[in-house]
Design an enzyme around this catalytic site. Structure first.
Site, PDB file in Angstrom:
ATOM      1  N   LYS A  22     -12.950   0.899  16.588  1.00  0.00           N
ATOM      2  CA  LYS A  22     -11.680   0.143  16.666  1.00  0.00           C
ATOM      3  C   LYS A  22     -11.102   0.185  18.071  1.00  0.00           C
ATOM      4  O   LYS A  22     -10.534  -0.798  18.547  1.00  0.00           O
ATOM      5  CB  LYS A  22     -10.654   0.735  15.691  1.00  0.00           C
ATOM      6  CG  LYS A  22     -10.884   0.250  14.292  1.00  0.00           C
ATOM      7  CD  LYS A  22      -9.932   0.858  13.305  1.00  0.00           C
ATOM      8  CE  LYS A  22     -10.541   0.668  11.920  1.00  0.00           C
ATOM      9  NZ  LYS A  22      -9.844   1.357  10.885  1.00  0.00           N
TER      10      LYS A  22
ATOM     11  N   ASP B  68      -4.092  -9.670  13.496  1.00  0.00           N
ATOM     12  CA  ASP B  68      -4.134  -8.249  13.861  1.00  0.00           C
ATOM     13  C   ASP B  68      -3.078  -8.032  14.960  1.00  0.00           C
ATOM     14  O   ASP B  68      -3.253  -8.472  16.101  1.00  0.00           O
ATOM     15  CB  ASP B  68      -5.542  -7.880  14.348  1.00  0.00           C
ATOM     16  CG  ASP B  68      -5.679  -6.380  14.496  1.00  0.00           C
ATOM     17  OD1 ASP B  68      -4.785  -5.752  15.116  1.00  0.00           O
ATOM     18  OD2 ASP B  68      -6.662  -5.822  13.985  1.00  0.00           O
ATOM     19  N   ILE B  69      -1.995  -7.390  14.588  1.00  0.00           N
ATOM     20  CA  ILE B  69      -0.853  -7.241  15.505  1.00  0.00           C
ATOM     21  C   ILE B  69      -1.261  -6.441  16.740  1.00  0.00           C
ATOM     22  O   ILE B  69      -1.016  -6.848  17.879  1.00  0.00           O
ATOM     23  CB  ILE B  69       0.323  -6.554  14.773  1.00  0.00           C
ATOM     24  CG1 ILE B  69       0.716  -7.378  13.539  1.00  0.00           C
ATOM     25  CG2 ILE B  69       1.506  -6.353  15.707  1.00  0.00           C
ATOM     26  CD1 ILE B  69       1.682  -6.698  12.592  1.00  0.00           C
TER      27      ILE B  69
ATOM     28  N   ASN C 187       0.851  -1.206   0.000  1.00  0.00           N
ATOM     29  CA  ASN C 187       0.000   0.000   0.000  1.00  0.00           C
ATOM     30  C   ASN C 187       0.873   1.237   0.000  1.00  0.00           C
ATOM     31  O   ASN C 187       2.103   1.138  -0.007  1.00  0.00           O
ATOM     32  CB  ASN C 187      -0.949  -0.035   1.206  1.00  0.00           C
ATOM     33  CG  ASN C 187      -0.174  -0.092   2.513  1.00  0.00           C
ATOM     34  OD1 ASN C 187       0.574   0.821   2.853  1.00  0.00           O
ATOM     35  ND2 ASN C 187      -0.334  -1.196   3.237  1.00  0.00           N
TER      36      ASN C 187
ATOM     37  N   LYS D 176     -10.587  -3.497  19.513  1.00  0.00           N
ATOM     38  CA  LYS D 176      -9.206  -3.954  19.719  1.00  0.00           C
ATOM     39  C   LYS D 176      -8.747  -3.748  21.161  1.00  0.00           C
ATOM     40  O   LYS D 176      -7.605  -4.033  21.492  1.00  0.00           O
ATOM     41  CB  LYS D 176      -8.261  -3.227  18.757  1.00  0.00           C
ATOM     42  CG  LYS D 176      -8.604  -3.429  17.280  1.00  0.00           C
ATOM     43  CD  LYS D 176      -7.482  -2.993  16.359  1.00  0.00           C
ATOM     44  CE  LYS D 176      -7.938  -3.055  14.898  1.00  0.00           C
ATOM     45  NZ  LYS D 176      -6.830  -3.159  13.961  1.00  0.00           N
TER      46      LYS D 176
ATOM     47  N   ASP E 260      -4.281  -6.399   5.329  1.00  0.00           N
ATOM     48  CA  ASP E 260      -5.305  -7.199   6.010  1.00  0.00           C
ATOM     49  C   ASP E 260      -5.245  -8.660   5.582  1.00  0.00           C
ATOM     50  O   ASP E 260      -5.540  -9.552   6.354  1.00  0.00           O
ATOM     51  CB  ASP E 260      -6.694  -6.624   5.710  1.00  0.00           C
ATOM     52  CG  ASP E 260      -6.869  -5.271   6.383  1.00  0.00           C
ATOM     53  OD1 ASP E 260      -6.322  -5.103   7.496  1.00  0.00           O
ATOM     54  OD2 ASP E 260      -7.505  -4.379   5.787  1.00  0.00           O
TER      55      ASP E 260
HETATM   56  O1  C5P Z   1      -8.365  -2.378  11.578  1.00  0.00           O
HETATM   57  P1  C5P Z   1      -7.443  -1.375  10.992  1.00  0.00           P
HETATM   58  O2  C5P Z   1      -6.453  -1.943  10.046  1.00  0.00           O
HETATM   59  O3  C5P Z   1      -8.102  -0.164  10.396  1.00  0.00           O
HETATM   60  O4  C5P Z   1      -6.659  -0.815  12.280  1.00  0.00           O
HETATM   61  C1  C5P Z   1      -5.602   0.041  12.182  1.00  0.00           C
HETATM   62  C2  C5P Z   1      -4.728  -0.095  13.370  1.00  0.00           C
HETATM   63  O5  C5P Z   1      -4.446  -1.463  13.648  1.00  0.00           O
HETATM   64  C3  C5P Z   1      -3.370   0.513  13.111  1.00  0.00           C
HETATM   65  O6  C5P Z   1      -2.885   0.970  14.355  1.00  0.00           O
HETATM   66  C4  C5P Z   1      -2.551  -0.658  12.579  1.00  0.00           C
HETATM   67  O7  C5P Z   1      -1.175  -0.478  12.777  1.00  0.00           O
HETATM   68  C5  C5P Z   1      -3.100  -1.814  13.379  1.00  0.00           C
HETATM   69  N1  C5P Z   1      -3.124  -3.098  12.681  1.00  0.00           N
HETATM   70  C6  C5P Z   1      -2.310  -4.127  13.083  1.00  0.00           C
HETATM   71  N2  C5P Z   1      -2.342  -5.333  12.467  1.00  0.00           N
HETATM   72  C7  C5P Z   1      -3.186  -5.562  11.440  1.00  0.00           C
HETATM   73  C8  C5P Z   1      -4.034  -4.540  11.011  1.00  0.00           C
HETATM   74  C9  C5P Z   1      -3.978  -3.319  11.640  1.00  0.00           C
HETATM   75  O8  C5P Z   1      -1.510  -3.917  14.006  1.00  0.00           O
HETATM   76  N3  C5P Z   1      -3.203  -6.733  10.860  1.00  0.00           N
END
Ligand code: C5P
Length: 415
Positions: free
Chosen positions: A352, A321-322, A225, A356, A294
Site C-alpha cells: 500500500k 481512495d482519499i 464497519n 498509494k 471501499d
Molecule cells: O486500501 P486500504 O483501504 O487498506 O488502505 C487503508 C488506508 O487508506 C487508510 O489509511 C485509509 O484511511 C485510507 N483510505 C482512504 N480512502 C479509501 C480507502 C482507504 O483514504 N477509499
C-alpha cells in the site's frame, strides 16, 4: 493594511510558532510599563498563542482596555469579580483555560500579593485557583525592586517554580537609573516561548481522517464497519498537544472531538473525500486513519425499501481512495496511511505504501481481540521506504504520542 508592510513578524526569527495552541492568560498590573502590553499581546499572538487579558485595579490608567481588546480579539477582564463578570468566563473558567499565567508588568504590590496567596481581586484569585504555571515580568522603580521585602518575595516565587522574566536595568520612567525596568515585549514573548514551547509539530497544519463511513442504502439503512474512531481521535489530540493546528474529518462515531481541534463531521466516503480535498493545500501532514468504505450502493433509495422480494441485490460502485488522491495532489502534504490487516501485515502494508505513494504507513493487526478495531490498545509496525519500526502494544493515546513524534521527526528531516 499599512502595518502588514512595515511589521516584521517575530516568528520568522524563531522559525515556527512555538506557542501554537498555548493559552496565555496575561495579567497586567498597574505600572507605567503597562503601556507596552498591547505590543506584548501582539508578539504572543504572532508566536501562535491565544491570549486572554485580566487587568488589576487601576491598570486601565496606564493602558486602554479597548487597545488590548483589539489586539487580543477578546474582551478584557477587569479586576472586579461581579455577578456579571462571573456569569461570563468566571475566575474558575479562566483558571482552567490557562496553560500559563503571565503577569507583565508585575508591580511590587502584585508580587507581594502573589506571595501571600491573596485572592482579593480577579487576577490574584485566578492565580490561586489555577494549576497552570506562573511567569512574572517585574517592573518597578529600582529602589522598590531592591527593597528587602521585594527581594524576599521574588525568592519565594522562584522557589515555588515561578518563571521570572527580567527585570531589565537602565533608565526608568521616574528618571532614576537601575534595575527594575520591564523587559521589552519581544523578549518576554520569546523567553516565554522558549520556556513553554509546545512541541514537535508547533505551527504545522495536520489533517486527520477518523472513524467509519456510512454508505446509505435507503434513509434508514446503510453499510458501515466496526471502526470506533479512537485511534484517529487519539492522534488528533496528540498532534494538537505537539503544537499542530489539527483538522479532524470524522465519520459517525460516539467520541467527543478533542479540544482545540477543528471538527469536520461527515457521513459518507464521498463527503469525506470532498471535505479533505477542499482543504488539503494548507496542510503539512495528512494522516488517513478512517476506515473508508471501499464501495457504496450505486443508488440510495429515497424511501425505506420494503421487504417484498425474497432476495435483493445491491449494486455497488467503488469509492474514491482519499489517501491516494491526497498523495497524488500537486501540493501534497506528508502522507501517512493506516493498514489494518488480518495476515501478512507488513507485506500488505508495504504494498500500500508503494501503490498509494505514501511517505509512511502504520500497519496494525486487526481481527484479534486485543488490538485493532474497538479496543483500547494497539500495536503498530511503522513502515517507510527505508525503515521498519515496531511500536509495541500500548494504550492508543500513548501510541498516538509515539507515532506523532515519529511523524514530526520524519517531517523535520524532509525540510
Ligand atoms: O486500501 P486500504 O483501504 O487498506 O488502505 C487503508 C488506508 O487508506 C487508510 O489509511 C485509509 O484511511 C485510507 N483510505 C482512504 N480512502 C479509501 C480507502 C482507504 O483514504 N477509499
Amino acid at each position: 493594511m499599512a502595518e502588514s508592510h512595515t511589521h516584521s513578524p517575530i516568528n520568522t526569527q524563531l522559525g515556527s510558532k512555538p506557542l501554537s495552541n498555548k493559552r496565555v492568560l496575561l495579567g497586567i498590573s498597574a505600572g507605567i510599563a503597562a503601556y507596552k502590553t498591547p505590543d506584548l499581546v501582539r508578539k504572543l499572538t504572532e508566536l501562535g498563542a491565544e491570549v486572554e487579558v485580566i487587568l488589576t485595579r487601576n491598570a486601565d490608567q496606564f493602558v486602554a482596555p479597548l487597545a488590548l481588546q483589539a489586539v487580543s480579539g477578546r474582551s478584557v477582564h477587569n479586576y472586579a469579580m461581579t455577578a456579571e463578570s462571573e456569569s461570563g468566563m468566571g475566575h474558575i473558567d479562566l483558571a482552567r483555560w490557562a496553560d500559563v499565567v503571565l503577569i507583565a508588568p508585575a508591580t511590587a504590590n502584585t508580587i507581594a500579593r502573589l506571595c501571600q496567596g491573596n485572592a482579593d481581586e480577579l487576577l490574584t484569585t485566578v492565580c490561586v485557583a489555577t494549576q497552570a504555571p506562573l511567569a512574572v515580568a517585574p517592573a518597578m522603580n529600582q529602589q522598590m525592586w531592591q527593597n528587602a521585602a521585594t527581594q524576599a518575595n521574588m525568592e519565594t516565587l522562584a522557589k515555588r517554580g515561578t518563571f521570572i522574566l527580567g527585570p531589565d536595568s537602565g533608565e526608568q520612567a521616574c528618571g532614576e537609573v537601575g534595575p527594575g525596568r520591564m523587559l521589552q515585549p519581544v523578549d518576554i514573548a520569546q523567553r516565554l516561548a522558549a520556556h513553554f514551547q509546545t512541541g514537535s509539530l508547533a505551527g504545522k497544519n495536520v489533517m486527520i481522517t477518523a472513524g467509519p463511513t456510512w454508505e446509505a442504502i435507503d434513509p434508514v439503512r446503510g453499510i458501515t464497519n466496526h471502526s470506533s474512531g479512537l485511534m484517529g481521535y487519539a492522534l488528533a489530540q496528540a498532534a494538537s498537544e505537539a503544537g499542530a493546528k489539527v483538522t479532524l474529518v470524522s465519520g459517525p462515531t460516539n467520541l467527543p472531538f478533542p479540544e482545540r481541534v477543528t471538527p469536520v463531521k461527515v457521513v459518507s466516503a464521498l463527503e469525506m473525500h470532498e471535505a479533505v480535498l477542499s482543504n488539503i493545500e494548507e496542510q503539512d501532514v495528512f494522516i488517513g486513519v478512517a476506515a473508508v468504505a471501499d464501495y457504496r450502493p450505486v443508488d440510495s433509495a429515497e424511501q425505506k425499501i420494503k421487504k417484498n422480494a425474497d432476495t435483493m441485490t445491491i449494486n455497488m460502485v467503488k469509492n474514491p481512495d482519499i489517501l491516494a488522491d491526497v498523495a497524488a495532489h500537486d501540493k501534497r502534504p506528508l502522507c501517512v496511511g493506516f493498514a489494518a490487516e488480518t495476515n501478512n501485515v507488513v507485506d500488505y502494508a508495504r504494498g500500500k505504501l508503494e501503490r498509494k505513494k505514501l511517505d509512511m504507513i502504520a500497519a496494525n493487526h486487526v481481527g484479534n481481540s486485543e488490538t485493532g478495531f474497538g479496543t483500547a490498545d494497539n500495536a503498530i509496525t511503522l513502515i517507510t521506504q527505508d525503515s521498519v519500526t515496531e511500536l509495541p502494544k500500548q494504550n492508543k493515546y500513548a501510541l498516538a504520542r509515539t507515532l506523532i513524534n515519529e511523524i514530526a521527526t520524519y517531517l523535520a528531516k524532509q525540510s
